[in-house]
Scaffold this active site. Sequence first.
Site, PDB file in Angstrom:
ATOM      1  N   GLY A  79      32.554  42.794  33.651  1.00 39.35           N
ATOM      2  CA  GLY A  79      31.221  42.419  34.089  1.00 39.35           C
ATOM      3  C   GLY A  79      31.230  41.596  35.370  1.00 39.35           C
ATOM      4  O   GLY A  79      32.102  41.749  36.235  1.00 39.35           O
ATOM      5  N   SER A  80      30.276  40.693  35.475  1.00 38.51           N
ATOM      6  CA  SER A  80      29.971  40.016  36.742  1.00 38.51           C
ATOM      7  C   SER A  80      31.057  39.079  37.244  1.00 38.51           C
ATOM      8  O   SER A  80      30.928  38.544  38.356  1.00 38.51           O
ATOM      9  CB  SER A  80      28.657  39.238  36.595  1.00 38.51           C
ATOM     10  OG  SER A  80      27.596  40.122  36.334  1.00 38.51           O
ATOM     11  N   THR A  81      32.093  38.836  36.465  1.00 35.26           N
ATOM     12  CA  THR A  81      33.158  37.950  36.950  1.00 35.26           C
ATOM     13  C   THR A  81      33.809  38.497  38.216  1.00 35.26           C
ATOM     14  O   THR A  81      34.391  37.730  38.988  1.00 35.26           O
ATOM     15  CB  THR A  81      34.241  37.756  35.865  1.00 35.26           C
ATOM     16  OG1 THR A  81      34.660  39.031  35.381  1.00 35.26           O
ATOM     17  CG2 THR A  81      33.724  36.908  34.725  1.00 35.26           C
ATOM     18  N   VAL A  82      33.705  39.831  38.484  1.00 36.21           N
ATOM     19  CA  VAL A  82      34.345  40.403  39.674  1.00 36.21           C
ATOM     20  C   VAL A  82      33.475  40.263  40.916  1.00 36.21           C
ATOM     21  O   VAL A  82      33.882  40.684  42.010  1.00 36.21           O
ATOM     22  CB  VAL A  82      34.701  41.894  39.465  1.00 36.21           C
ATOM     23  CG1 VAL A  82      35.547  42.082  38.227  1.00 36.21           C
ATOM     24  CG2 VAL A  82      33.463  42.763  39.411  1.00 36.21           C
ATOM     25  N   LYS A  83      32.288  39.704  40.792  1.00 33.08           N
ATOM     26  CA  LYS A  83      31.377  39.665  41.935  1.00 33.08           C
ATOM     27  C   LYS A  83      31.934  38.845  43.102  1.00 33.08           C
ATOM     28  O   LYS A  83      31.586  39.095  44.260  1.00 33.08           O
ATOM     29  CB  LYS A  83      30.009  39.147  41.497  1.00 33.08           C
ATOM     30  CG  LYS A  83      29.241  40.169  40.660  1.00 33.08           C
ATOM     31  CD  LYS A  83      27.905  39.638  40.163  1.00 33.08           C
ATOM     32  CE  LYS A  83      27.167  40.720  39.362  1.00 33.08           C
ATOM     33  NZ  LYS A  83      25.906  40.228  38.768  1.00 33.08           N
TER      34      LYS A  83
END
Length: 694
Positions: free
Chosen positions: A397-401
């Site tokens: 999820g958004s942790t790679v943003k």
Amino acid sequence: MLDQKKKKKKKKRLQLPLRLNILFIFVFGLFSLLVIQLGVVQIINGEEAQQKINQTENTPSEKPVPRGKIYDRNLDVVLDNEAVKSITYTPPKNGDSAANRLKLAEKLAEFVMIIKDEEELKDEINERDKKEYWYLKNTKDALDKLTEEDRKELTTGEQYQTVLDRITEQELTTISWNVELLNVLAIKKELDQAFELSPHVIVNEGITDEEYAQVSEHLLELSGIDAVIDWERKKMFGTTFNSYIGGISDSEEGIPRENSDYYLANGYTWNDRVGKSGLEKQYENILRGRKEKIQFTTDTKGNVIGSEVVVEGQRGKDLILTLDMQLQQAVDEIVEEELKKAMNSVNNNGYLQDALVAMMDPQTGDVLALSAVRYDREDKTYSDNSYRVIYDAHEPGSTVKGATVLTGYETGAIDIGTRFSDKAIQIANDPPKKSYRFLGYSLSEVDALEMSSNVYMFRTALKISGATYIEGENLRNFNNDAFGIMRKHFSEFGLGVETGIDLPFEATGVRGGDPVAGNLLDLAIGQYDTYTTLQLAQYVSTIANDGYRVKPHLVKEIREPGNEENKLGPVLKQNTPEVLNRVSMDDRYIDRVQLGFERVFTGGTARSNWSGFEYDVAGKTGTAEKPKFDESGNQIAKTENLSLIGYSPVENPEVAFAIIVPENGTGDQYAVHHEIGKRIISKYYELKKNRIED
């Protein structure tokens, strides 16, 4: 004149015998010396000379030595050795006959019972074992079972099998299969398994002191048998960190057959015990030690007449881990406790069963803790599955943003202060792609990280692809190479590639295989490719460490074995931080992402969970939709992968972490990842404070 000639002849005749006499005396003297010398050899040194004539040197016998110990970073013993009495058999150079092995088994059985439980002993001996025994005891009658045609047409092995097949049940009943005889057969089975010139353990469990002493006293009568001290591994913290410590083969497994050439070329024998997983395998050459080699000299009858140590044994070298076992134990407990709470939450839909954590020093790469707990729904038990931290990969999820923003910087798709609207992306014939709620018409990249805007990442990915986006229309000029571009930059942070950890194997995750625009947008928000928990920890460590990707490692030092019990030897090698790469970008860009990560915890998506926390933390939250389908492809449930990455303190970080909780319930769920995060960071600082005070 005539008289003078006679006188001369007489004189010559007199001279000839004189010369012969002198020669005879000389030869006689030589023979006398030879006889004397032979007498000395025969009478005085006869026994010694005969022994030299009869003696033959065996191949050196090898005795096992303890493997190296493993300590944690605080020098607490993690893995030790425990002495175990063992009886071994080393076959002679040219092998031995089955009949001789039976005689040896009968003799050894007088001193040791290798299987103490009578029922277990009976189960060990099968019908074939009994037939082979009958064959050896009745060889002539057995061979008479072969016809002339059998002897002509069958190979030796086929003839042997034919004889066994023709031994009748009635013939077997002529023998009393008592416990003593079954013990003989059990010993012979072990002798049969031994490889030429390679010590094979006959028994190392349950042998009594009396049995060991009896065998030791009768070794001269037991050709090839030795009573030795073997070593078993003793794990001082029980199952804690078991997955990564690994294990060693037993004597029956020996060296891996698929890599036997490598091991044999490096001085191993077939029955040597070697590391087969984890650190035991990764550092096999360090931990193995050097076996003691003893040269035995025997006479032609096999009697030992002398021995000499030709190679001194030395136990294996020691490993000092980066791991803090106190922290590791505490993290294991925290993960299990919080997973139980999540399992009992009202919104748990019955699919949640794992929670995974990785902690490391972002500046040095020292791994501080690796933990994973799994719930077994069938047994209703929780178990340590920490190996999943490097083997299991999930959509985070958004942790790679943070990686998406940095890739945007690197490719020129965005720059510092670039602003996008959070209005949903609408491509023709596709459902709208949007954030969890509308976040505003003008977001900077820092705002997008703080509030976790999906749309900002979508627009960045479209810029990277070179596509022209017009709301409601098909994309124009979309470049499929954008997948490779994004993955290349993601890999600079450790996403989708090996972290380099010092273990025999680690997974790298799974890459999606359908290069369409919608999937590129999902890649940008962590809902397409999968990554391991350790990869996420390395990724956030790279951001915390100003763009330097450091190789994680479990071993801090290699030391020579200490001379005294529990005393460490000198340092042989120290693993210093190894930078795998430096993200090629202006420091200002890293600073912006660090600012965004800090604001996530102070005013963004993590604020409500971390408000009032006593330590400053920066990082990123993540949620990835994970629908469940039945065998027909019908969606049967909605779940979410919950993830959290972070580091602390914000300035000069000393600990980074990654947490994944796969397939949790949706909606107002128990924030298990945040609870785990707060507790493991608090425990880290608590232990640090205690060590400083001590």
